[in-house]
Design a protein around this motif. Sequence first.
Motif, PDB file in Angstrom:
ATOM      1  N   ILE A 136       3.360  75.415  11.556  1.00 37.20           N
ATOM      2  CA  ILE A 136       3.341  76.436  12.075  1.00 37.20           C
ATOM      3  C   ILE A 136       3.159  76.491  13.889  1.00 37.20           C
ATOM      4  CG2 ILE A 136       2.006  77.802  10.269  1.00 37.20           C
ATOM      5  CD1 ILE A 136      -0.472  77.842  12.145  1.00 37.20           C
ATOM      6  N   HIS A 141       4.647  71.703  20.807  1.00 39.73           N
ATOM      7  CA  HIS A 141       3.231  71.571  20.508  1.00 39.73           C
ATOM      8  C   HIS A 141       3.165  69.921  20.000  1.00 39.73           C
ATOM      9  CE1 HIS A 141      -0.932  71.754  18.412  1.00 39.73           C
ATOM     10  NE2 HIS A 141      -0.948  72.714  19.255  1.00 39.73           N
ATOM     11  N   TRP A 144       1.357  68.511  17.764  1.00 34.89           N
ATOM     12  CA  TRP A 144       1.383  68.319  16.182  1.00 34.89           C
ATOM     13  C   TRP A 144       3.030  68.316  15.856  1.00 34.89           C
ATOM     14  CZ3 TRP A 144      -2.283  72.225  13.749  1.00 34.89           C
ATOM     15  CH2 TRP A 144      -3.673  71.976  14.203  1.00 34.89           C
ATOM     16  N   THR A 182      -3.356  73.149   9.482  1.00 35.80           N
ATOM     17  CA  THR A 182      -4.629  73.211  10.088  1.00 35.80           C
ATOM     18  C   THR A 182      -5.640  73.094   8.766  1.00 35.80           C
ATOM     19  OG1 THR A 182      -5.045  75.530   9.496  1.00 35.80           O
ATOM     20  CG2 THR A 182      -4.129  75.152  11.481  1.00 35.80           C
ATOM     21  N   ALA A 199      -6.263  70.082  17.446  1.00 36.30           N
ATOM     22  CA  ALA A 199      -5.922  70.644  18.590  1.00 36.30           C
ATOM     23  C   ALA A 199      -7.203  70.414  19.423  1.00 36.30           C
ATOM     24  CB  ALA A 199      -5.647  72.117  18.219  1.00 36.30           C
ATOM     25  N   ARG A 205     -12.357  74.744  20.981  1.00 33.61           N
ATOM     26  CA  ARG A 205     -12.130  76.070  20.872  1.00 33.61           C
ATOM     27  C   ARG A 205     -12.830  76.593  22.007  1.00 33.61           C
ATOM     28  NH1 ARG A 205      -7.614  76.751  18.071  1.00 33.61           N
ATOM     29  NH2 ARG A 205      -8.136  78.844  17.417  1.00 33.61           N
ATOM     30  N   ARG A 231      -9.969  87.695  17.890  1.00 35.72           N
ATOM     31  CA  ARG A 231      -9.064  87.238  17.119  1.00 35.72           C
ATOM     32  C   ARG A 231      -9.340  85.708  16.621  1.00 35.72           C
ATOM     33  NH1 ARG A 231      -6.001  81.684  17.188  1.00 35.72           N
ATOM     34  NH2 ARG A 231      -4.562  82.177  15.386  1.00 35.72           N
ATOM     35  N   THR A 264      -8.204  82.485  13.894  1.00 38.80           N
ATOM     36  CA  THR A 264      -7.496  81.797  12.744  1.00 38.80           C
ATOM     37  C   THR A 264      -8.140  82.462  11.378  1.00 38.80           C
ATOM     38  OG1 THR A 264      -7.122  80.104  14.146  1.00 38.80           O
ATOM     39  CG2 THR A 264      -6.186  79.864  11.877  1.00 38.80           C
ATOM     40  N   LEU A 303      -1.196  82.602  14.207  1.00 34.18           N
ATOM     41  CA  LEU A 303      -1.020  82.232  15.744  1.00 34.18           C
ATOM     42  C   LEU A 303       0.521  82.924  16.193  1.00 34.18           C
ATOM     43  CD1 LEU A 303      -1.536  80.163  17.837  1.00 34.18           C
ATOM     44  CD2 LEU A 303       0.121  78.503  16.541  1.00 34.18           C
ATOM     45  N   ASP A 323     -10.124  83.492  19.984  1.00 30.63           N
ATOM     46  CA  ASP A 323     -10.431  81.974  19.981  1.00 30.63           C
ATOM     47  C   ASP A 323      -9.165  81.362  19.773  1.00 30.63           C
ATOM     48  OD1 ASP A 323     -12.983  80.470  18.472  1.00 30.63           O
ATOM     49  OD2 ASP A 323     -11.173  80.152  17.599  1.00 30.63           O
ATOM     50  N   MET A 324      -9.486  80.453  20.680  1.00 30.50           N
ATOM     51  CA  MET A 324      -7.929  79.562  20.848  1.00 30.50           C
ATOM     52  C   MET A 324      -8.362  78.000  21.610  1.00 30.50           C
ATOM     53  SD  MET A 324      -5.022  79.372  20.296  1.00 30.50           S
ATOM     54  CE  MET A 324      -4.289  81.033  19.767  1.00 30.50           C
ATOM     55  N   ASP A 325      -7.459  77.341  21.802  1.00 32.20           N
ATOM     56  CA  ASP A 325      -7.834  75.932  22.463  1.00 32.20           C
ATOM     57  C   ASP A 325      -6.615  76.137  23.832  1.00 32.20           C
ATOM     58  OD1 ASP A 325      -4.788  74.355  22.193  1.00 32.20           O
ATOM     59  OD2 ASP A 325      -5.437  75.129  20.065  1.00 32.20           O
ATOM     60  N   LEU A 383      -3.006  75.685  23.963  1.00 26.14           N
ATOM     61  CA  LEU A 383      -2.012  76.809  23.606  1.00 26.14           C
ATOM     62  C   LEU A 383      -2.314  77.987  24.422  1.00 26.14           C
ATOM     63  CD1 LEU A 383      -1.817  76.817  19.742  1.00 26.14           C
ATOM     64  CD2 LEU A 383      -0.158  76.365  21.246  1.00 26.14           C
ATOM     65  N   PHE A 397     -10.852  71.638  16.023  1.00 23.75           N
ATOM     66  CA  PHE A 397      -9.959  72.232  15.127  1.00 23.75           C
ATOM     67  C   PHE A 397      -8.873  71.317  14.879  1.00 23.75           C
ATOM     68  CE2 PHE A 397      -6.394  75.166  14.513  1.00 23.75           C
ATOM     69  CZ  PHE A 397      -7.385  76.232  14.040  1.00 23.75           C
TER      70      PHE A 397
HETATM   71  C1  BEZ Z   1      -4.733  78.776  15.893  1.00 22.05           C
HETATM   72  O1  BEZ Z   1      -4.559  79.313  14.878  1.00 22.05           O
HETATM   73  O2  BEZ Z   1      -5.402  79.219  16.807  1.00 22.05           O
HETATM   74  C2  BEZ Z   1      -4.074  77.317  15.888  1.00 22.05           C
HETATM   75  C3  BEZ Z   1      -3.056  77.134  14.997  1.00 22.05           C
HETATM   76  C4  BEZ Z   1      -2.485  75.761  15.008  1.00 22.05           C
HETATM   77  C5  BEZ Z   1      -2.641  75.027  16.044  1.00 22.05           C
HETATM   78  C6  BEZ Z   1      -3.620  75.286  17.117  1.00 22.05           C
HETATM   79  C7  BEZ Z   1      -4.206  76.617  16.913  1.00 22.05           C
END
Ligand code: BEZ
Length: 324
Positions: A31, A36, A38, A88, A144, A147, A167, A169, A190, A206-208, A211, A232
């Motif tokens: 995804i 990225h 990954w 994930t 990743a 968070r 928000r 995942t 995402l 909520d994110m890294d 991203l 994550f």
């Molecule tokens: C997310 O849903 O926040 C996410 C999905 C894949 C990689 C990194 C973050």
Amino acid sequence: MVVLARLLSVILLANCVASVVSAKTLRLGLITPPSHTWTQAAINFGKELEEESDGVYTLYVYPSRQLGNEAQMLQLLQTGALDLAILTAAEVSNRVPEFGALYTPYLAQNMEQVSRVLRSSVANRLLEKLPEEIGVVGLGFGAAGMRQILSKRSIDTADQMIGKKLRITPFTPIKDFYRLTGAAPTPVPLASVYEALANGQIDMLDMDLELILKLKYHELAETLILSNHMMFPSVAMMSGRVWGSMPEQDRVMIERLMRKHMGWILDTAELEEQGWEQQARSLDISIIDAGPEFFGAAVTSWESAWHGQAQIIRDLKNTVEKGL
Ligand code: BEZ
């Protein structure tokens, strides 16, 4: 002479047919967007697989949900319609609850510890459950970044998160965590996060950091809470059906190469963590440095709620301390 030429062309044709028959095209879905880590790891895995197999294997990589969302890709893996995916661990935890233990708040404090946990024998034992439980073969963990929380409006304390649409995942451990903080966890995939933040469907996310920076969510926000509250992980998987149909030496090669490139994801996240943080700190938004105390009782209450996984949580905590 004519007979010889005919014979030669028959041999050439037969060789051609044989190589077409033995050449195998594999498909891998994710995804994450093309930039990225990954996705980069998947592309590099494919290049090395093609080289090492002398062209017997070719890999097509489909990023950005081109083959569907994670739940759909997992189904495709189960039927054998998709060969490989890097998903994930969140999606896996929806089917195999033990994977939820990986999301214990503050299990790991930084990417060095994340890397240690995910390379441990305890984490690898989780992968060994996959063939029997969901019909896929686990080929290694990546991750990743840690968070963090980004807020559209300025906030100073966790109390201001109460009732806010935050928000997540879509998976249970994170939903449980934010419910315990008093926020209103709102599942958004995402691909829809930017729009959801822009149009007010969510107040926070909520994110890294990778991203947040690469997809420019910070342009829509006033506060970044650097909380490092969870890791994550990602999981590389192959369809059990496809795996079962492959010669042993090909399985060994695929597993070795995939583990190498998933390891590269962990190394890269570890190396880039500080740079991402520096970049985030230089943004024109306010920063809150938050530890477990920021979330009040939510951290310990989460572990009580997940007492069913207490043993694996204990084992994972030991790997942080002792690197088992
Ligand atoms: C997310 O849903 O926040 C996410 C999905 C894949 C990689 C990194 C973050």
